[in-house]
Design a protein around this motif. Structure first.
Motif, PDB file in Angstrom:
ATOM      1  N   GLU A  91      16.273  -0.598   7.117  1.00  0.00           N
ATOM      2  CA  GLU A  91      15.129  -1.516   7.129  1.00  0.00           C
ATOM      3  C   GLU A  91      14.194  -1.367   5.931  1.00  0.00           C
ATOM      4  OE1 GLU A  91      13.332  -0.880  10.952  1.00  0.00           O
ATOM      5  OE2 GLU A  91      15.098  -1.617  12.018  1.00  0.00           O
ATOM      6  N   LEU A  92      14.336  -0.265   5.176  1.00  0.00           N
ATOM      7  CA  LEU A  92      13.458  -0.077   4.010  1.00  0.00           C
ATOM      8  C   LEU A  92      13.754  -1.134   2.950  1.00  0.00           C
ATOM      9  CD1 LEU A  92      13.121   3.741   3.183  1.00  0.00           C
ATOM     10  CD2 LEU A  92      11.280   2.082   3.460  1.00  0.00           C
ATOM     11  N   ASN A 128       0.828  -1.202   0.000  1.00  0.00           N
ATOM     12  CA  ASN A 128       0.000   0.000   0.000  1.00  0.00           C
ATOM     13  C   ASN A 128       0.862   1.252   0.000  1.00  0.00           C
ATOM     14  OD1 ASN A 128      -2.503  -1.330   0.021  1.00  0.00           O
ATOM     15  ND2 ASN A 128      -2.202  -1.834   2.170  1.00  0.00           N
ATOM     16  N   LYS A 129       0.332   2.330   0.612  1.00  0.00           N
ATOM     17  CA  LYS A 129       1.105   3.574   0.702  1.00  0.00           C
ATOM     18  C   LYS A 129       2.472   3.284   1.304  1.00  0.00           C
ATOM     19  CE  LYS A 129      -0.263   7.677   1.968  1.00  0.00           C
ATOM     20  NZ  LYS A 129      -0.906   8.739   2.744  1.00  0.00           N
ATOM     21  N   PRO A 130       3.532   3.891   0.762  1.00  0.00           N
ATOM     22  CA  PRO A 130       4.878   3.586   1.266  1.00  0.00           C
ATOM     23  C   PRO A 130       5.000   3.766   2.775  1.00  0.00           C
ATOM     24  CG  PRO A 130       4.985   5.015  -0.660  1.00  0.00           C
ATOM     25  CD  PRO A 130       3.545   4.845  -0.349  1.00  0.00           C
ATOM     26  N   THR A 131       4.314   4.788   3.310  1.00  0.00           N
ATOM     27  CA  THR A 131       4.474   5.062   4.749  1.00  0.00           C
ATOM     28  C   THR A 131       3.735   4.048   5.612  1.00  0.00           C
ATOM     29  OG1 THR A 131       2.716   6.684   4.472  1.00  0.00           O
ATOM     30  CG2 THR A 131       4.967   7.519   4.574  1.00  0.00           C
ATOM     31  N   ARG A 132       2.987   3.105   4.987  1.00  0.00           N
ATOM     32  CA  ARG A 132       2.316   2.063   5.772  1.00  0.00           C
ATOM     33  C   ARG A 132       3.102   0.762   5.786  1.00  0.00           C
ATOM     34  NH1 ARG A 132      -3.513   3.322   3.433  1.00  0.00           N
ATOM     35  NH2 ARG A 132      -3.884   5.306   4.454  1.00  0.00           N
ATOM     36  N   THR A 133       4.311   0.785   5.240  1.00  0.00           N
ATOM     37  CA  THR A 133       5.124  -0.432   5.254  1.00  0.00           C
ATOM     38  C   THR A 133       5.693  -0.631   6.658  1.00  0.00           C
ATOM     39  OG1 THR A 133       7.053   0.835   4.582  1.00  0.00           O
ATOM     40  CG2 THR A 133       5.790  -0.184   2.823  1.00  0.00           C
ATOM     41  N   PRO A 134       6.069  -1.871   6.987  1.00  0.00           N
ATOM     42  CA  PRO A 134       6.585  -2.138   8.346  1.00  0.00           C
ATOM     43  C   PRO A 134       7.753  -1.231   8.726  1.00  0.00           C
ATOM     44  CG  PRO A 134       6.213  -4.192   7.176  1.00  0.00           C
ATOM     45  CD  PRO A 134       5.967  -3.101   6.184  1.00  0.00           C
ATOM     46  N   ALA A 135       8.665  -0.926   7.781  1.00  0.00           N
ATOM     47  CA  ALA A 135       9.829  -0.093   8.104  1.00  0.00           C
ATOM     48  C   ALA A 135       9.393   1.304   8.558  1.00  0.00           C
ATOM     49  CB  ALA A 135      10.747   0.010   6.878  1.00  0.00           C
ATOM     50  N   TYR A 136       8.443   1.888   7.842  1.00  0.00           N
ATOM     51  CA  TYR A 136       7.965   3.229   8.225  1.00  0.00           C
ATOM     52  C   TYR A 136       7.182   3.175   9.535  1.00  0.00           C
ATOM     53  CZ  TYR A 136       9.473   5.729   4.062  1.00  0.00           C
ATOM     54  OH  TYR A 136      10.236   6.324   3.087  1.00  0.00           O
ATOM     55  N   LYS A 137       6.388   2.119   9.699  1.00  0.00           N
ATOM     56  CA  LYS A 137       5.621   1.996  10.952  1.00  0.00           C
ATOM     57  C   LYS A 137       6.564   1.948  12.147  1.00  0.00           C
ATOM     58  CE  LYS A 137       1.433  -0.258   9.298  1.00  0.00           C
ATOM     59  NZ  LYS A 137       0.768  -1.547   9.159  1.00  0.00           N
ATOM     60  N   ARG A 138       7.632   1.144  11.995  1.00  0.00           N
ATOM     61  CA  ARG A 138       8.618   1.060  13.078  1.00  0.00           C
ATOM     62  C   ARG A 138       9.268   2.419  13.305  1.00  0.00           C
ATOM     63  NH1 ARG A 138       9.746  -4.165  11.176  1.00  0.00           N
ATOM     64  NH2 ARG A 138      11.285  -3.399   9.698  1.00  0.00           N
ATOM     65  N   TYR A 139       9.574   3.118  12.192  1.00  0.00           N
ATOM     66  CA  TYR A 139      10.208   4.435  12.296  1.00  0.00           C
ATOM     67  C   TYR A 139       9.295   5.399  13.061  1.00  0.00           C
ATOM     68  CZ  TYR A 139      11.653   9.111  11.086  1.00  0.00           C
ATOM     69  OH  TYR A 139      12.010  10.429  11.172  1.00  0.00           O
ATOM     70  N   PHE A 140       8.015   5.433  12.694  1.00  0.00           N
ATOM     71  CA  PHE A 140       7.085   6.357  13.362  1.00  0.00           C
ATOM     72  C   PHE A 140       6.966   6.029  14.851  1.00  0.00           C
ATOM     73  CE2 PHE A 140       5.078   6.799   8.978  1.00  0.00           C
ATOM     74  CZ  PHE A 140       5.728   7.991   8.725  1.00  0.00           C
ATOM     75  N   ARG A 141       6.919   4.725  15.160  1.00  0.00           N
ATOM     76  CA  ARG A 141       6.817   4.303  16.569  1.00  0.00           C
ATOM     77  C   ARG A 141       8.045   4.782  17.346  1.00  0.00           C
ATOM     78  NH1 ARG A 141       4.657  -0.680  15.325  1.00  0.00           N
ATOM     79  NH2 ARG A 141       6.724  -1.614  15.299  1.00  0.00           N
ATOM     80  N   ARG A 142       9.221   4.533  16.787  1.00  0.00           N
ATOM     81  CA  ARG A 142      10.471   4.950  17.449  1.00  0.00           C
ATOM     82  C   ARG A 142      10.497   6.471  17.599  1.00  0.00           C
ATOM     83  NH1 ARG A 142      13.897   1.038  13.513  1.00  0.00           N
ATOM     84  NH2 ARG A 142      13.812  -0.842  14.786  1.00  0.00           N
TER      85      ARG A 142
END
Lengths: 141, 63
Positions: free
Chosen positions: A69-70, A2-16
């Motif tokens: 991680e991307l 889906n949207k690039p920012t919904r990938t696991p790498a971005y999700k982890r980044y936003f959480r951190r």
């Protein structure tokens, strides 16, 4: 995918990023609360004053991890381009202003502002990506 | 590099998103490759070839 920012790498980044931002705000609060203005550099005050900086190092680490991680190589390239533009903006601005400071009596920019300038450079990097590729990662900072 | 991604995708009636899902990349990546704005790495080029069931040189060619 889906949207690039919904990938696991971005999700982890936003959480951190969220956790580190909370830590940064807490550190700034504690430091402002317990270190008086113009305090002597005692070990305790220096240790307290270091706390917000540690959170800033955390942000930098989180950005580095995002690159590692991307999985999507095009998205990684867009992020790297943003980092390069931001670094160029920061080096250019600080070097030019430093020279002006050296020869004239203009106000000195505290070194603390280097990171915010770099972050502003990321926004310029986003614009550069949009011009070059018609898209960006959509990753807010 | 030039490529035949758009034609090959149209032959299979795949959207950019459908191809992106097969390749496990973002739709933006497929769009950038298709429009020639981005040349994929060798591993991704091999993955694209595998998805279309064609040799790389039938998908990508020098300008």
């Amino acid at each position: 995918m889906n949207k690039p920012t919904r990938t696991p790498a971005y999700k982890r980044y936003f959480r951190r990023h969220l956790v580190l931002t909370a830590a940064y705000l807490l550190a700034v609060f504690l430091t402002s609360r317990f270190v008086p203005d113009d305090a002597e550099p005692t070990p305790l005050f220096v240790a307290l004053a270091l706390l917000p900086g540690i959170a800033v190092i955390g942000w930098i680490w989180a950005m580095g991890r995002l690159l590692v991680e991307l999985d999507d190589e095009f998205m990684r390239m867009l992020e790297v381009r943003k980092f390069i533009v931001a670094t160029g903006v920061t080096l250019g601005l600080t070097s030019v202003w430093g020279m002006v400071e050296l020869y004239t009596t203009v106000p000195r920019i505290p070194i603390f502002f280097v990171f915010p300038i770099w972050c502003a450079g990321l926004m310029i990097g986003t614009i550069v990506n949009r011009f070059a590729f018609g898209t960006d990662t959509g990753c807010p900072r | 590099m030039k490529n035949r991604l758009k034609v090959l995708r149209a032959e299979r009636d795949w959207s950019q998103q459908a191809l992106a899902d097969r390749l496990e990349v973002s739709r933006q990546s497929v769009n950038a490759i298709e429009t020639g704005k981005y040349d994929p790495s060798l591993p991704l080029a091999f993955r694209i070839a595998e998805v279309f069931g064609l040799p790389i040189e039938e998908i990508f060619m020098p300008r």
